[in-house]
Design a protein around this motif. Structure first.
Motif, mmCIF file in Angstrom:
data_model
loop_
_atom_site.group_PDB
_atom_site.id
_atom_site.type_symbol
_atom_site.label_atom_id
_atom_site.label_comp_id
_atom_site.label_asym_id
_atom_site.label_seq_id
_atom_site.Cartn_x
_atom_site.Cartn_y
_atom_site.Cartn_z
ATOM 1 N N VAL A 135 0.835 -1.203 0.000
ATOM 2 C CA VAL A 135 0.000 0.000 0.000
ATOM 3 C C VAL A 135 0.876 1.262 0.000
ATOM 4 O O VAL A 135 0.504 2.275 -0.597
ATOM 5 C CB VAL A 135 -1.006 0.011 1.176
ATOM 6 N N GLU A 136 2.042 1.194 0.639
ATOM 7 C CA GLU A 136 2.935 2.361 0.660
ATOM 8 C C GLU A 136 3.548 2.600 -0.720
ATOM 9 O O GLU A 136 3.660 3.741 -1.159
ATOM 10 C CB GLU A 136 4.078 2.187 1.682
ATOM 11 N N GLN A 141 -10.454 3.635 -4.073
ATOM 12 C CA GLN A 141 -10.352 4.270 -2.762
ATOM 13 C C GLN A 141 -8.907 4.682 -2.461
ATOM 14 O O GLN A 141 -8.646 5.798 -2.023
ATOM 15 C CB GLN A 141 -10.856 3.272 -1.718
ATOM 16 N N ASP A 142 -7.979 3.779 -2.707
ATOM 17 C CA ASP A 142 -6.575 4.077 -2.398
ATOM 18 C C ASP A 142 -6.029 5.198 -3.286
ATOM 19 O O ASP A 142 -5.212 6.000 -2.843
ATOM 20 C CB ASP A 142 -5.703 2.822 -2.581
ATOM 21 N N ARG A 150 -7.512 8.593 -2.096
ATOM 22 C CA ARG A 150 -6.971 8.977 -0.783
ATOM 23 C C ARG A 150 -5.618 9.677 -0.875
ATOM 24 O O ARG A 150 -5.255 10.440 0.011
ATOM 25 C CB ARG A 150 -6.807 7.722 0.085
ATOM 26 N N PRO A 184 -8.089 10.508 4.592
ATOM 27 C CA PRO A 184 -8.248 9.176 3.992
ATOM 28 C C PRO A 184 -9.484 8.421 4.479
ATOM 29 O O PRO A 184 -10.161 7.753 3.696
ATOM 30 C CB PRO A 184 -6.972 8.434 4.429
ATOM 31 N N THR A 211 -6.552 -6.305 0.774
ATOM 32 C CA THR A 211 -5.106 -6.293 0.976
ATOM 33 C C THR A 211 -4.745 -7.569 1.724
ATOM 34 O O THR A 211 -5.611 -8.231 2.291
ATOM 35 C CB THR A 211 -4.639 -5.074 1.793
ATOM 36 N N TYR A 225 -1.969 -9.126 4.540
ATOM 37 C CA TYR A 225 -0.940 -8.847 5.542
ATOM 38 C C TYR A 225 0.187 -9.863 5.437
ATOM 39 O O TYR A 225 -0.073 -11.062 5.318
ATOM 40 C CB TYR A 225 -1.598 -8.929 6.912
ATOM 41 N N LYS A 252 9.460 -6.987 9.188
ATOM 42 C CA LYS A 252 8.470 -5.899 9.283
ATOM 43 C C LYS A 252 7.205 -6.247 8.506
ATOM 44 O O LYS A 252 7.275 -6.752 7.390
ATOM 45 C CB LYS A 252 9.073 -4.615 8.703
ATOM 46 N N PRO A 253 6.040 -5.955 9.093
ATOM 47 C CA PRO A 253 4.799 -6.289 8.386
ATOM 48 C C PRO A 253 4.479 -5.288 7.275
ATOM 49 O O PRO A 253 4.876 -4.124 7.358
ATOM 50 C CB PRO A 253 3.746 -6.198 9.488
ATOM 51 N N PHE A 254 3.813 -5.763 6.254
ATOM 52 C CA PHE A 254 3.332 -4.858 5.210
ATOM 53 C C PHE A 254 2.026 -5.392 4.642
ATOM 54 O O PHE A 254 1.687 -6.570 4.817
ATOM 55 C CB PHE A 254 4.387 -4.674 4.110
ATOM 56 N N LEU A 255 1.305 -4.533 3.947
ATOM 57 C CA LEU A 255 0.037 -4.910 3.316
ATOM 58 C C LEU A 255 0.208 -4.860 1.811
ATOM 59 O O LEU A 255 0.637 -3.838 1.266
ATOM 60 C CB LEU A 255 -1.081 -3.952 3.733
ATOM 61 N N ALA A 300 -4.924 -11.033 10.981
ATOM 62 C CA ALA A 300 -4.461 -10.208 9.860
ATOM 63 C C ALA A 300 -5.586 -9.318 9.326
ATOM 64 O O ALA A 300 -5.339 -8.275 8.719
ATOM 65 C CB ALA A 300 -3.914 -11.090 8.747
ATOM 66 N N PRO A 318 -5.326 -5.300 10.593
ATOM 67 C CA PRO A 318 -4.641 -4.272 9.779
ATOM 68 C C PRO A 318 -5.279 -4.113 8.400
ATOM 69 O O PRO A 318 -5.339 -2.995 7.865
ATOM 70 C CB PRO A 318 -3.195 -4.779 9.680
ATOM 71 N N GLU A 319 -5.778 -5.194 7.830
ATOM 72 C CA GLU A 319 -6.445 -5.085 6.527
ATOM 73 C C GLU A 319 -7.708 -4.220 6.657
ATOM 74 O O GLU A 319 -7.982 -3.364 5.803
ATOM 75 C CB GLU A 319 -6.783 -6.485 5.993
ATOM 76 N N HIS A 354 -6.751 -0.596 7.030
ATOM 77 C CA HIS A 354 -6.436 0.026 5.739
ATOM 78 C C HIS A 354 -7.715 0.328 4.956
ATOM 79 O O HIS A 354 -7.872 1.418 4.396
ATOM 80 C CB HIS A 354 -5.516 -0.864 4.904
ATOM 81 N N ILE A 387 -9.897 3.031 7.473
ATOM 82 C CA ILE A 387 -9.256 4.246 7.988
ATOM 83 C C ILE A 387 -8.233 4.771 6.980
ATOM 84 O O ILE A 387 -8.102 5.971 6.773
ATOM 85 C CB ILE A 387 -8.573 3.977 9.363
ATOM 86 N N GLY A 388 -7.494 3.846 6.364
ATOM 87 C CA GLY A 388 -6.574 4.253 5.307
ATOM 88 C C GLY A 388 -5.254 4.807 5.796
ATOM 89 O O GLY A 388 -4.487 5.345 4.999
ATOM 90 N N ARG A 389 -4.992 4.719 7.082
ATOM 91 C CA ARG A 389 -3.651 5.097 7.561
ATOM 92 C C ARG A 389 -3.332 4.361 8.845
ATOM 93 O O ARG A 389 -4.208 3.815 9.501
ATOM 94 C CB ARG A 389 -3.518 6.594 7.726
ATOM 95 N N GLU A 420 1.271 -5.128 15.792
ATOM 96 C CA GLU A 420 2.489 -5.163 14.962
ATOM 97 C C GLU A 420 2.460 -4.063 13.902
ATOM 98 O O GLU A 420 3.445 -3.375 13.664
ATOM 99 C CB GLU A 420 2.606 -6.520 14.252
ATOM 100 N N TRP A 421 1.309 -3.938 13.257
ATOM 101 C CA TRP A 421 1.136 -2.941 12.193
ATOM 102 C C TRP A 421 1.312 -1.532 12.751
ATOM 103 O O TRP A 421 1.947 -0.672 12.137
ATOM 104 C CB TRP A 421 -0.251 -3.130 11.568
ATOM 105 N N ALA A 460 5.038 -0.889 13.637
ATOM 106 C CA ALA A 460 5.957 -0.774 12.503
ATOM 107 C C ALA A 460 6.033 0.637 11.932
ATOM 108 O O ALA A 460 6.854 0.916 11.064
ATOM 109 C CB ALA A 460 5.568 -1.768 11.408
#
Lengths: 339, 339
Positions: free
Chosen positions: A139-140, A192-193, A196, A207, A217, A219, A226-229, B242, B245-246, B249, B252-254, B271-272, B275
Motif C-alpha cells: 500500500v505504501e 479508494q486508495d 486517498r 483518507p 489487501t 498482511y 516488518k509487516p506490510f500490506l 491479519a 490491519p487489513e 487500511h 481508515i486508510g492510515r 504489529e502494524w 511498525a
C-alpha cells in the motif's frame, strides 16, 4: 482483477475514443463562485434548515454527514477518468520491472502508444492493465507511485495537473458544509486508495472519509520481519450504483443528509439520502458547458459520451423527486480556481 | 453465513461451556481509575511525546489515530461474547416469525434452553443461528432489534446491562486521547453493525469509527418505492488477526499511532501499529483478576478459556518488542463505573 473487476473503470476506458430560476441568495461571500439561482439557494436553505436549533429539520452537529461523488462532481472526468490515465501511463514502469510483459498483450499495445489500437483493447485486456498497475505492490509503494505521477501528469486540454481541475464552486460547498459542522465524505466509483492519495490536499478530506471502489489487501512480513500490506486483485466494494449506499453503510454506517453526484452511478446514493426523514439535500451536476468544460448527458439533448452518463431518466427522477440539477453553465460563475 | 462465516464468533460460541513497576504519574486527575505504574506512565509518555511540538515524535492533530479492540479490551467478554448471547437469545423471535424452524436443528436445541445441548452444537449449526439472527433483515430493523435487546438483557454475573460492563479505566483513556485530538476507533472482531448500535452511547465513538467484522448489504426497494438495505450472509471483512490491519487500511486508510488489544486476534494490529515511524503506543490488557472480573490467558499460567486467548507467545512478543501489558489486577484501581 478476475471476473468481478472494476467494471466501472473498464466501461470507462472502453469509451475513451468517444469523445435559473433567479432567487436572491443571502450571501455572496459564502459561495462566491456560484451565480444566484435555485441551486445556490437550495444549498443555503438546506444548511439553514439543518443548523437552526429552532428548525423542525434541525440536525445535531455529530449527525451531519454529506457525501460527494468525485469524478464529474468534484473534478473533471473527461476525456477519461484520471485513474484510468494513471493505469495506462504506469504500464511502461511495470513492463520495465517485468520485461517479459513487453511482448505480451495488452501491454504491447499500450507500450506502442497507438491510441487507436488502445481504444480497441478488450475488457479482458483492460482488466489485466488495472490488475498490473493497481495491485501486487504494498500500500505504501502504491501511494508513492500515485503521488509521484500526480505531481507531473498533465491534463491534455488545460495542460495543468489533474489536481488543479477540481471545481472551485464545489470546493466552496465542501468548505461551507464543514464550516457548519458537516463531515464531508467522498463516495466514488474510483479506487479508494487512489483518491486517498490527494483528497487531503485537494479537497481537505482525510483518507478515512474517502469511500471508493476497494480491493482487498493481504498482511505479510518482509525479510526484515516488518509487516506490510499488499494490494490484492480481489474486489471488496464496487462503489457504483447500488454499491454506493452499500458502501456508505459499510464505511460510514449512517444515512447522509446531503448527497452530490453527476451521473447514473450516483442515482442510488441520492435515493438513499432522500429517503431519510427531515431536510435532505440532493444535487446533480449537469455538464452543459462545452466552452468552459465539457458537455455531455445524454439528458437535455447533450451528447452521450459514455463517461459520466446523465440519462434523461435520471433527469426525470431528479425533477419528479425535487432533486436540484446544477447547470455548470448557468449556476457556476467560474469552474476552476486558476481561471 | 456460508463457508467463510464469522469464524471468530463460532469458535467463541463453541468454547462457551469452558469456563508494576512504580513510577510517579504526573496527574491523578487524568486517568483516575489507574494505579501509578508502568502502564499509566506509558500512556502519559506517549501522549506527551506526540502532542508536544518540540518533540521529535510530534504528530499533527489530523494524523492522530488510536484503535481499540472491543471484547476484552473495552468491555467484558466472559463467559461469552455479548453478540453471541444476542444471537442465541434472538432465536425465539426468529422462530416465532418462521414457525417451521421450531422443529429444525439447531433452532430446536436453542429453543429448548438446554445449555448442555447448546454447548454441543456443531459449527454448521452455529453458522445457521448467526445467519438467521444477523442477516435477512433491513439495516434499520437490525438496529432496532439489537437496541431493544441491549436495553433489557443482563449479564449473568453482575445482573447489569452489558453496556454497563465497559472498563472505566479504558473509558478514561478514550477520553484522554480524544482530549488530545486523537480520533478513537474501535477495531473489533465483533459485528460492525452490532457494535455501532451502542458505541456512541457507551464509548463516545460514532458509527463511522467502528471497524468490525462486516457482511455485505443489498440495496432494494419496498412496495412503497422506498429504498432499503438488507443485511446479506456474505462476509466482506473478517476483522480478526491479519484482518485487523487489513480492515484498518480499508476503513481508515492510515496507520494508527496507538493500539490497544487483549488477545492473539489483536497481534497483527499491534504489529502494524508498531511498525510505523516515531512514537507508537502498543498495549495489551491481561485478564488476571478473577476476583473483580475474570482470569484467563493462558499466558502467565492463567487458565485457558478459549475466549480472548492471550498466549505465552503473545506475551513474549509483547515483552520483546516493548509493548506494554496492562495488568487488570495491578494497574486498574477500579474496573467498572458502578463500583
Amino acid at each position: 482483477m478476475k471476473r468481478r473487476a472494476f467494471i466501472w473503470l473498464l466501461g470507462a476506458a472502453a469509451a475513451w475514443p468517444l469523445s435559473a430560476r433567479a432567487q436572491m441568495a443571502t450571501s455572496d461571500s459564502l459561495l462566491p463562485s456560484w451565480n444566484d439561482g435555485a441551486a445556490k439557494q437550495a444549498i443555503f436553505d438546506f444548511v439553514r434548515a439543518t443548523i437552526d436549533r429552532a428548525s423542525a429539520s434541525y440536525v445535531l452537529p455529530e449527525d451531519r454527514i454529506a457525501v460527494f461523488d468525485q469524478d464529474g462532481t468534484l473534478w473533471v472526468e473527461h476525456p477519461m477518468y484520471t485513474q484510468v490515465v494513471y493505469c495506462l501511463e504506469r504500464v511502461p514502469a511495470v513492463a520495465g520491472k517485468e520485461p517479459k510483459l513487453r511482448n505480451v498483450e495488452p501491454f504491447k499495445t499500450v507500450l506502442s502508444g497507438n491510441r487507436e489500437a488502445m481504444a480497441k483493447l478488450s475488457m479482458r485486456g483492460l482488466e489485466k492493465i488495472l490488475a498490473a498497475t493497481l495491485t501486487g505492490m504494498s500500500v505504501e509503494e502504491f501511494k508513492t507511485e500515485a503521488k509521484k505521477w500526480l505531481e507531473t501528469a498533465k491534463h491534455p486540454r488545460w495542460n495543468r495537473s489533474y489536481t488543479e481541475l477540481a471545481y472551485q464552486p464545489m470546493l466552496e460547498v465542501l468548505r461551507y458544509l464543514r464550516d457548519n459542522a458537516y463531515k464531508t465524505y467522498i463516495v466514488t466509483g474510483g479506487g479508494q486508495d487512489f483518491v486517498r492519495v490527494y483528497a487531503g490536499k485537494v479537497y481537505g478530506i482525510p483518507p478515512e472519509q474517502v469511500v471508493g471502489t476497494a480491493g482487498g489487501t493481504k498482511y505479510g512480513y518482509g525479510k526484515d520481519g516488518k509487516p506490510f500490506l499488499t494490494k490484492e486483485p480481489k474486489l471488496i466494494l464496487n462503489d457504483n450504483n447500488a454499491g454506493k449506499p452499500e458502501g456508505i453503510h459499510l464505511m460510514i454506517g449512517r444515512r447522509p443528509y446531503a448527497a452530490f453526484g453527476n451521473s447514473t452511478g450516483d442515482r442510488q446514493m441520492l435515493e438513499w439520502t432522500a429517503a431519510g426523514a427531515g431536510e435532505r439535500l440532493k444535487m446533480l451536476v449537469l455538464h452543459d458547458d462545452a466552452a468552459r468544460e465539457y458537455a455531455y448527458g445524454p439528458a437535455q439533448g447533450l451528447p452521450d459520451t459514455k463517461i459520466g452518463v446523465f440519462t434523461p431518466a435520471l433527469y426525470e427522477e431528479a425533477k419528479k423527486d425535487g432533486w436540484t440539477v446544477i447547470s455548470m453553465k448557468n449556476d457556476w460563475k467560474r469552474i476552476f480556481a486558476f481561471e
